[in-house]
Design a protein around this motif. Structure first.
Motif, PDB file in Angstrom:
ATOM      1  N   LYS A  18       1.127  -0.973  -0.038  1.00 48.97           N
ATOM      2  CA  LYS A  18       0.335  -0.135  -0.003  1.00 48.97           C
ATOM      3  C   LYS A  18       0.538   1.372  -0.097  1.00 48.97           C
ATOM      4  CE  LYS A  18      -3.775   1.575   2.547  1.00 48.97           C
ATOM      5  NZ  LYS A  18      -3.249   3.632   2.718  1.00 48.97           N
ATOM      6  N   ARG A  19       1.780   1.254   0.758  1.00 46.64           N
ATOM      7  CA  ARG A  19       2.702   2.665   1.040  1.00 46.64           C
ATOM      8  C   ARG A  19       3.636   2.570  -0.565  1.00 46.64           C
ATOM      9  NH1 ARG A  19       0.009   4.265   4.510  1.00 46.64           N
ATOM     10  NH2 ARG A  19       0.497   5.159   6.383  1.00 46.64           N
ATOM     11  N   SER A  20       4.240   1.357  -0.569  1.00 47.20           N
ATOM     12  CA  SER A  20       4.964   1.300  -1.920  1.00 47.20           C
ATOM     13  C   SER A  20       3.992   2.124  -3.505  1.00 47.20           C
ATOM     14  CB  SER A  20       5.444   0.098  -2.295  1.00 47.20           C
ATOM     15  OG  SER A  20       6.849  -0.314  -1.494  1.00 47.20           O
ATOM     16  N   PHE A  21       2.693   1.779  -3.316  1.00 47.29           N
ATOM     17  CA  PHE A  21       1.804   2.035  -4.184  1.00 47.29           C
ATOM     18  C   PHE A  21       1.798   3.119  -3.854  1.00 47.29           C
ATOM     19  CE2 PHE A  21      -2.359   2.564  -5.649  1.00 47.29           C
ATOM     20  CZ  PHE A  21      -2.298   2.815  -7.554  1.00 47.29           C
ATOM     21  N   GLU A  22       1.244   3.340  -2.779  1.00 47.82           N
ATOM     22  CA  GLU A  22       1.222   5.363  -2.386  1.00 47.82           C
ATOM     23  C   GLU A  22       2.088   6.475  -3.220  1.00 47.82           C
ATOM     24  OE1 GLU A  22      -1.978   4.712   0.921  1.00 47.82           O
ATOM     25  OE2 GLU A  22       0.299   4.953   1.209  1.00 47.82           O
ATOM     26  N   ASP A  23       3.514   5.809  -2.800  1.00 53.21           N
ATOM     27  CA  ASP A  23       4.482   6.252  -3.350  1.00 53.21           C
ATOM     28  C   ASP A  23       4.488   6.911  -4.936  1.00 53.21           C
ATOM     29  OD1 ASP A  23       7.088   7.859  -3.308  1.00 53.21           O
ATOM     30  OD2 ASP A  23       7.972   5.868  -2.751  1.00 53.21           O
ATOM     31  N   ALA A  24       3.962   6.016  -5.766  1.00 54.98           N
ATOM     32  CA  ALA A  24       4.125   5.779  -7.548  1.00 54.98           C
ATOM     33  C   ALA A  24       2.800   6.605  -7.492  1.00 54.98           C
ATOM     34  CB  ALA A  24       4.024   4.241  -8.026  1.00 54.98           C
ATOM     35  N   LEU A  25       1.733   6.326  -6.733  1.00 54.54           N
ATOM     36  CA  LEU A  25       0.725   7.475  -7.567  1.00 54.54           C
ATOM     37  C   LEU A  25       0.867   8.912  -7.003  1.00 54.54           C
ATOM     38  CD1 LEU A  25      -2.419   6.642  -8.461  1.00 54.54           C
ATOM     39  CD2 LEU A  25      -3.410   6.575  -5.738  1.00 54.54           C
ATOM     40  N   GLU A  26       1.375   8.913  -6.115  1.00 51.82           N
ATOM     41  CA  GLU A  26       1.756  10.630  -5.949  1.00 51.82           C
ATOM     42  C   GLU A  26       2.884  10.923  -6.864  1.00 51.82           C
ATOM     43  OE1 GLU A  26       2.157  14.202  -4.168  1.00 51.82           O
ATOM     44  OE2 GLU A  26       0.476  11.996  -3.541  1.00 51.82           O
ATOM     45  N   GLY A  29      11.753  -0.190   5.522  1.00 53.49           N
ATOM     46  CA  GLY A  29      11.911   0.762   4.763  1.00 53.49           C
ATOM     47  C   GLY A  29      11.405   1.670   3.648  1.00 53.49           C
ATOM     48  N   VAL A  30       9.550   1.462   4.312  1.00 52.54           N
ATOM     49  CA  VAL A  30       8.517   2.631   3.669  1.00 52.54           C
ATOM     50  C   VAL A  30       8.078   3.377   4.435  1.00 52.54           C
ATOM     51  CG1 VAL A  30       8.654   1.241   1.325  1.00 52.54           C
ATOM     52  CG2 VAL A  30       6.840   0.156   3.234  1.00 52.54           C
ATOM     53  N   VAL A  89      -0.117  -6.112 -11.233  1.00 54.38           N
ATOM     54  CA  VAL A  89       1.152  -6.490 -10.622  1.00 54.38           C
ATOM     55  C   VAL A  89       0.754  -7.612  -8.750  1.00 54.38           C
ATOM     56  CG1 VAL A  89       2.997  -5.306  -9.207  1.00 54.38           C
ATOM     57  CG2 VAL A  89       1.470  -4.284 -11.376  1.00 54.38           C
ATOM     58  N   THR A  90       1.491  -8.412  -8.228  1.00 50.70           N
ATOM     59  CA  THR A  90       1.058  -9.015  -7.448  1.00 50.70           C
ATOM     60  C   THR A  90       2.750  -8.747  -6.328  1.00 50.70           C
ATOM     61  OG1 THR A  90       0.115 -10.617  -8.685  1.00 50.70           O
ATOM     62  CG2 THR A  90       0.547 -11.102  -6.108  1.00 50.70           C
ATOM     63  N   GLY A  91       2.148  -8.204  -5.168  1.00 53.76           N
ATOM     64  CA  GLY A  91       3.310  -8.637  -4.203  1.00 53.76           C
ATOM     65  C   GLY A  91       3.424  -6.973  -3.596  1.00 53.76           C
ATOM     66  N   ALA A  92       5.084  -6.667  -2.610  1.00 48.53           N
ATOM     67  CA  ALA A  92       4.842  -5.752  -2.046  1.00 48.53           C
ATOM     68  C   ALA A  92       6.043  -5.285  -2.632  1.00 48.53           C
ATOM     69  CB  ALA A  92       5.312  -5.667  -0.859  1.00 48.53           C
ATOM     70  N   GLN A  93       5.447  -4.281  -4.801  1.00 44.92           N
ATOM     71  CA  GLN A  93       6.809  -4.453  -5.677  1.00 44.92           C
ATOM     72  C   GLN A  93       7.420  -2.693  -5.020  1.00 44.92           C
ATOM     73  OE1 GLN A  93       7.645  -6.250  -7.237  1.00 44.92           O
ATOM     74  NE2 GLN A  93       6.222  -8.040  -6.828  1.00 44.92           N
ATOM     75  N   PRO A  94       8.664  -2.318  -5.103  1.00 51.06           N
ATOM     76  CA  PRO A  94       8.938  -0.477  -5.387  1.00 51.06           C
ATOM     77  C   PRO A  94       7.980   0.301  -6.131  1.00 51.06           C
ATOM     78  CG  PRO A  94      10.910  -2.639  -5.654  1.00 51.06           C
ATOM     79  CD  PRO A  94       9.166  -3.357  -6.200  1.00 51.06           C
ATOM     80  N   ALA A  95       8.031   1.498  -5.715  1.00 51.79           N
ATOM     81  CA  ALA A  95       7.168   2.232  -5.893  1.00 51.79           C
ATOM     82  C   ALA A  95       7.714   2.245  -7.260  1.00 51.79           C
ATOM     83  CB  ALA A  95       7.413   3.348  -4.962  1.00 51.79           C
ATOM     84  N   ASP A  96       8.838   2.150  -7.980  1.00 52.05           N
ATOM     85  CA  ASP A  96       9.457   2.312  -9.569  1.00 52.05           C
ATOM     86  C   ASP A  96       8.714   1.720 -10.151  1.00 52.05           C
ATOM     87  OD1 ASP A  96      10.802   4.375  -9.097  1.00 52.05           O
ATOM     88  OD2 ASP A  96      12.938   3.439  -8.184  1.00 52.05           O
ATOM     89  N   GLN A 150      12.861 -10.153   9.455  1.00 52.85           N
ATOM     90  CA  GLN A 150      12.883  -9.344   8.086  1.00 52.85           C
ATOM     91  C   GLN A 150      11.956  -8.814   7.443  1.00 52.85           C
ATOM     92  OE1 GLN A 150      13.846 -12.692   5.948  1.00 52.85           O
ATOM     93  NE2 GLN A 150      15.893 -12.914   6.373  1.00 52.85           N
ATOM     94  N   VAL A 151      11.181  -9.140   7.499  1.00 47.09           N
ATOM     95  CA  VAL A 151       9.572  -8.714   6.821  1.00 47.09           C
ATOM     96  C   VAL A 151       9.093  -7.113   7.668  1.00 47.09           C
ATOM     97  CG1 VAL A 151       7.046  -8.525   6.984  1.00 47.09           C
ATOM     98  CG2 VAL A 151       7.916 -10.206   6.606  1.00 47.09           C
ATOM     99  N   THR A 152       9.617  -6.498   8.980  1.00 47.10           N
ATOM    100  CA  THR A 152       9.403  -5.837   9.961  1.00 47.10           C
ATOM    101  C   THR A 152      10.779  -4.993   9.220  1.00 47.10           C
ATOM    102  OG1 THR A 152       9.281  -6.655  11.597  1.00 47.10           O
ATOM    103  CG2 THR A 152      10.523  -4.948  12.403  1.00 47.10           C
ATOM    104  N   GLN A 153      11.550  -5.404   9.093  1.00 48.56           N
ATOM    105  CA  GLN A 153      12.530  -4.251   8.871  1.00 48.56           C
ATOM    106  C   GLN A 153      12.162  -3.675   7.003  1.00 48.56           C
ATOM    107  OE1 GLN A 153      16.859  -6.360   8.647  1.00 48.56           O
ATOM    108  NE2 GLN A 153      16.157  -6.517  10.535  1.00 48.56           N
TER     109      GLN A 153
END
Length: 213
Positions: free
Chosen positions: A18-26, A83-84, A191-198, A76-79
């Motif tokens: 959600k956070r990565s997508f919001e970054d991309a959408l912005e 990151g976002v 797109v599936t998964g917590a992908q990078p904003a780019d 690892q998930v917490t880290q």
């Protein structure tokens, strides 16, 4: 352009996505012309309302790992979340069935604040250790997100939006979604998964170009 996001409020990668997508959408040039709809998905539809076990133990059982290995996976998930800009406390998480939480998000959609409700529930689960199957907890969280508490309580006490949630669960299966978060663009690409904003930005640009064509 329509973007539908299938996710579960008990999915750690869904909040990160959600956070990565919001970054991309912005950063997307046509962001004001994008309609985002949150769809329901349950990682474990058969989960009981609550569990006596924490995430480490449940993860260890699910994947046949030791408790220590499961704890390392959650670390690892917490880290990754950090990151976002998200603060996870997975040791506080209280697993339970998320069906009613999805019904509350549908109530939020009816009032145009589904994103706010989704955001509040995700933070409550992953940061604050709230039990999202408890109706009074959901009422309180919904009110904090902008819902009327009495309406939320009445909706949860009835079967309001239950059919809508079930329809979206079936829809996810019909679309062949194997995991979440799943971002579906105009029902043409996903797109599936917590992908990078780019990567999300590239997906938005491709989907827009296809729609325009």
């Amino acid at each position: 352009m329509k973007v539908e996001i299938w996710s579960d409020v008990a999915c750690p990668f869904c909040f990160i996505g959600k956070r990565s997508f919001e970054d991309a959408l912005e950063r997307f040039e046509h962001r004001d012309d994008v309609e985002v709809t949150w769809r329901s998905f349950q990682l474990d539809p058969s989960a009981p309302p609550s569990s006596d076990h924490g995430l480490d133990e449940l993860l260890a059982r699910k994947y046949g790992r030791t408790i220590e290995q499961a704890r390392q996976m959650n670390d690892q998930v917490t880290q990754m979340a950090a990151g976002v800009g998200l603060e996870y406390h997975l040791d506080r998480a209280r697993p339970g069935n998320t069906f009613d939480a999805h019904r509350l998000i549908h109530l939020g959609r009816a009032h145009g604040i589904a994103d706010a409700v989704k955001e509040r529930l995700l933070r409550a689960y992953f940061t604050e250790g709230e039990l999202l199957s408890d109706h009074e907890t959901l009422v309180r969280l919904g009110a904090e997100a902008g819902l009327d508490a009495d309406e939320a309580r009445d909706a949860l006490a009835s079967d309001r939006f239950a059919a809508a949630v079930r329809e979206e669960l079936v829809e996810a299966h019909d679309l062949g979604l194997q995991g979440v978060p799943a971002f579906v663009f105009d029902r043409r690409s996903q797109v599936t998964g917590a992908q990078p904003a780019d990567l999300f930005l590239q997906a938005l640009e491709r989907a827009w170009a296809t729609s325009a064509a």
